[in-house]
Design a protein around this motif. Structure first.
Motif, short mmCIF file in Angstrom:
data_model
loop_
_atom_site.label_atom_id
_atom_site.label_comp_id
_atom_site.label_asym_id
_atom_site.label_seq_id
_atom_site.Cartn_x
_atom_site.Cartn_y
_atom_site.Cartn_z
N LEU A 1 40.13 42.06 38.42
CA LEU A 1 40.18 42.45 39.72
C LEU A 1 41.68 41.70 40.39
O LEU A 1 42.42 42.33 41.04
CB LEU A 1 39.10 41.84 40.43
CG LEU A 1 37.69 42.69 40.10
CD1 LEU A 1 36.69 41.77 40.90
CD2 LEU A 1 37.87 44.10 40.54
N SER A 2 41.96 40.40 40.16
CA SER A 2 42.93 39.89 40.51
C SER A 2 44.36 39.80 39.88
O SER A 2 45.26 39.53 40.31
CB SER A 2 42.46 38.45 41.17
OG SER A 2 42.42 37.59 39.94
N GLY A 3 43.97 40.02 38.51
CA GLY A 3 45.16 39.84 37.52
C GLY A 3 45.39 38.54 37.31
O GLY A 3 46.56 38.13 36.84
N ALA A 4 44.71 37.54 37.82
CA ALA A 4 44.75 36.20 37.34
C ALA A 4 45.04 35.91 35.65
O ALA A 4 44.04 36.44 34.99
CB ALA A 4 43.74 35.13 37.94
N ALA A 5 45.85 35.00 35.25
CA ALA A 5 45.91 34.74 33.84
C ALA A 5 44.72 33.79 33.48
O ALA A 5 44.39 32.89 34.21
CB ALA A 5 47.19 34.08 33.58
#
Length: 111
Positions: A48-52
């Motif tokens: 969803l957010s592309g957070a690592a």
């Protein structure tokens, strides 16, 4: 970022491919080791957010270490012992999945 406490002198070394680059590991290392020894320890990004995300628990509970191994997505790097020649990539977002057996359901079909 991380370094080995003591190299295993009696453990043979071998290479795997991580995002197109050669990484040298030792017999008995998990695939998580390859990420932690690299300059980018993250194994995936969230859908969803592309957070690592990076390995967290290292024992198969949290699923933050999901990777693509030899073309198969959603593999837990912490639970897989590295083997020579493996091809590993960081998993970006939500991988495309194909149904088992390569086809749709056969429910309701008649001969």
């Amino acid at each position: 970022m991380f370094t080995r406490l003591a190299p295993g002198r009696d453990r043979p070394c071998f290479d795997i491919t991580l995002d197109g680059q050669t990484v040298t590991l030792q017999a008995g290392d998990s695939l998580t080791t390859a990420f932690l020894l690299s300059d980018r320890p993250q194994t995936r990004t969230t859908p969803l957010s592309g957070a690592a995300r990076a390995p967290y628990c290292a024992m198969g509970v949290c699923f933050d270490c999901l990777i693509t191994l030899d073309g198969r997505p959603n593999q837990q790097a912490c639970l897989i012992e590295a083997q020579p020649g493996m091809v590993v990539t960081r998993q970006v977002g939500k991988p495309a999945l194909t149904p088992a057996g390569g086809g749709g359901s056969d429910q309701g079909e008649t001969a």
